[in-house]
Design a protein around this motif. Structure first.
Motif, short mmCIF file in Angstrom:
data_model
loop_
_atom_site.label_atom_id
_atom_site.label_comp_id
_atom_site.label_asym_id
_atom_site.label_seq_id
_atom_site.Cartn_x
_atom_site.Cartn_y
_atom_site.Cartn_z
N LYS A 34 0.80 -1.23 0.00
CA LYS A 34 0.00 0.00 0.00
C LYS A 34 0.84 1.28 0.00
N GLN A 35 2.14 1.18 0.32
CA GLN A 35 2.93 2.38 0.55
C GLN A 35 4.03 2.63 -0.48
N LEU A 36 4.55 1.60 -1.12
CA LEU A 36 5.70 1.77 -2.00
C LEU A 36 5.29 2.16 -3.42
N ASN A 37 6.27 2.73 -4.16
CA ASN A 37 6.10 3.02 -5.58
C ASN A 37 6.74 1.87 -6.36
N TYR A 38 5.95 1.16 -7.15
CA TYR A 38 6.50 -0.03 -7.81
C TYR A 38 5.64 -0.43 -9.00
N ASP A 39 6.20 -1.31 -9.80
CA ASP A 39 5.48 -1.93 -10.92
C ASP A 39 5.70 -3.43 -10.82
N LEU A 40 4.61 -4.19 -10.72
CA LEU A 40 4.66 -5.65 -10.55
C LEU A 40 3.94 -6.32 -11.70
N SER A 41 4.67 -7.06 -12.51
CA SER A 41 4.06 -7.87 -13.56
C SER A 41 4.03 -9.31 -13.07
N TYR A 42 2.90 -9.96 -13.27
CA TYR A 42 2.77 -11.32 -12.77
C TYR A 42 1.82 -12.12 -13.66
N VAL A 43 1.81 -13.42 -13.44
CA VAL A 43 0.87 -14.29 -14.15
C VAL A 43 0.02 -15.02 -13.13
N GLU A 44 -1.23 -15.26 -13.48
CA GLU A 44 -2.11 -16.13 -12.71
C GLU A 44 -2.19 -17.46 -13.44
N ILE A 45 -1.94 -18.55 -12.73
CA ILE A 45 -1.87 -19.87 -13.36
C ILE A 45 -2.91 -20.77 -12.72
N GLU A 46 -3.80 -21.31 -13.54
CA GLU A 46 -4.83 -22.22 -13.04
C GLU A 46 -5.19 -23.24 -14.11
N ARG A 47 -5.04 -24.50 -13.77
CA ARG A 47 -5.41 -25.59 -14.67
C ARG A 47 -4.82 -25.42 -16.06
N GLY A 48 -3.55 -25.03 -16.11
CA GLY A 48 -2.86 -24.89 -17.38
C GLY A 48 -3.13 -23.59 -18.10
N ARG A 49 -4.02 -22.77 -17.58
CA ARG A 49 -4.31 -21.48 -18.21
C ARG A 49 -3.47 -20.41 -17.54
N ILE A 50 -2.80 -19.58 -18.37
CA ILE A 50 -1.92 -18.53 -17.86
C ILE A 50 -2.49 -17.18 -18.25
#
Length: 346
Positions: A60-76
């Motif tokens: 909630k406090q930092l300045n950042y950029d986060l790229s991520y993937v959600e992985i479920e049952r082979g779906r990305i």
């Protein structure tokens, strides 16, 4: 007005390329509010609860950029979340990177929603949807009857960064547990596994890049200046949802900690029928119950078009179809479905 705002929104999105100011900005030792300075060497290891508290504060406090993937049952599903503090207000933007565009902007306690083929709208006191944001907003260990946090120990690497691992263990067999990798330098989450008792991962959030910035990025400042849809009034919000009603049905059993948050009748487009609906939440995950009293006219299991859910249990008795959907073990969903009865108190 909405279409114009969305047009500017998408235009801004198309110009954005993350600037690598620094892989990790140094903590300011003179800043009492600095989250990064709370990092400690291994011999002064914080408790699991303290690590989770620092993670939520950093989110909630930092300045950042986060790229991520959600992985479920082979779906990305790739996602990008940008965050910064602007004039002391937390501003976060989530963008889906594949398929139909979905964008969410949260300023303070107001979230604006931009989803495919829908006019944009804003809601007060509503979080950005998704496990990552539910986890950051939920006091998992506040009620120790539901979960316990355990420090796993040692160090692990995620996306090239050292992290500490916390295991969140449910105190009953009706929920999934979680493994959370917390970045050593920033305290931000790098990986979240939703796991069965057996250790099998059923859903995963995995960082692919993380950049912390010394100041708010120009991109986020520019986005913050975009005129967004006004916050819907209570009456307008109700227009988006079916009128709440007291259900003719009830779940005679529901796991401890889950509370009823929605009860109504509404039409399911897939089968063109009106069904009874109840939704329960423990703050982290939801459970939805659908009751179709005319199963011969069409099956809910086909009409719901459910995707991205962990469990779906369906049963038909005397032409009454009951479907339970939720991010809980299948045995939990089945036990709930078996417990649904007519609400004789209504």
């Amino acid at each position: 007005m909405f279409k114009k705002s969305v047009g500017v929104w998408i235009l801004l999105s198309s110009f954005f390329t993350p600037m690598v100011w620094s892989a990790v900005a140094p903590a300011n030792d003179n800043d009492d509010n600095s989250v990064a300075k709370h990092n400690v060497p291994a011999e002064q290891q914080l408790s699991a609860d303290a690590l989770l508290d620092n993670m939520k504060a950093a989110f909630k406090q930092l300045n950042y950029d986060l790229s991520y993937v959600e992985i479920e049952r082979g779906r990305i599903t790739p996602m990008r979340y940008s965050h910064g503090l602007i004039d002391g207000v937390s501003v976060g933007h989530l963008l889906s990177l594949n398929g139909n565009p979905r964008e969410y902007l949260r300023r303070g306690n107001i979230t604006s929603f931009f989803e495919a083929e829908q006019a944009g709208y804003s809601l007060s006191s509503t979080a950005i949807p998704g496990l990552l944001f539910n986890l950051m907003a939920t006091e998992l260990t506040l009620d120790e009857s539901l979960y316990q946090a355990i420090y796993v120990g040692g160090k692990s690497r995620v996306t090239g960064r050292l992290s500490q691992v916390v295991r969140v263990v449910p105190n009953d067999k009706y929920r999934f547990g979680y493994l959370i990798w917390v970045d050593l330098t920033t305290n931000l989450p790098l990986r979240i596994d939703m796991i069965k008792d057996s250790g099998e991962v059923v859903f995963q959030v995995m960082a692919i890049s993380l950049y912390q910035f010394p100041d708010v990025t120009p991109w986020l400042e520019q986005l913050n200046a975009v005129k967004l849809p006004p916050v819907l009034s209570a009456m307008q919000t109700q227009a988006l949802m079916p009128e709440p009603t007291k259900s003719e049905w009830k779940a005679a059993w529901i796991p401890n900690g889950f509370k009823l948050i929605v009860s109504n009748k509404h039409q399911i487009a897939g089968i063109n029928q009106t069904i009874d609906y109840m939704q329960f939440s423990d703050g982290l995950v939801d459970i939805s119950i659908y009751i179709n009293t005319n199963a011969k006219a069409g099956s809910l299991s086909q009409g719901l078009g459910v995707s991205g859910q962990i469990s779906l249990q369906s049963k038909i008795t005397d032409d009454i179809e009951i479907v339970v959907v939720g991010e809980v073990p299948s045995m939990t969903a089945k036990k709930i479905a078996d417990s649904v009865v007519r609400n004789l108190d209504n």
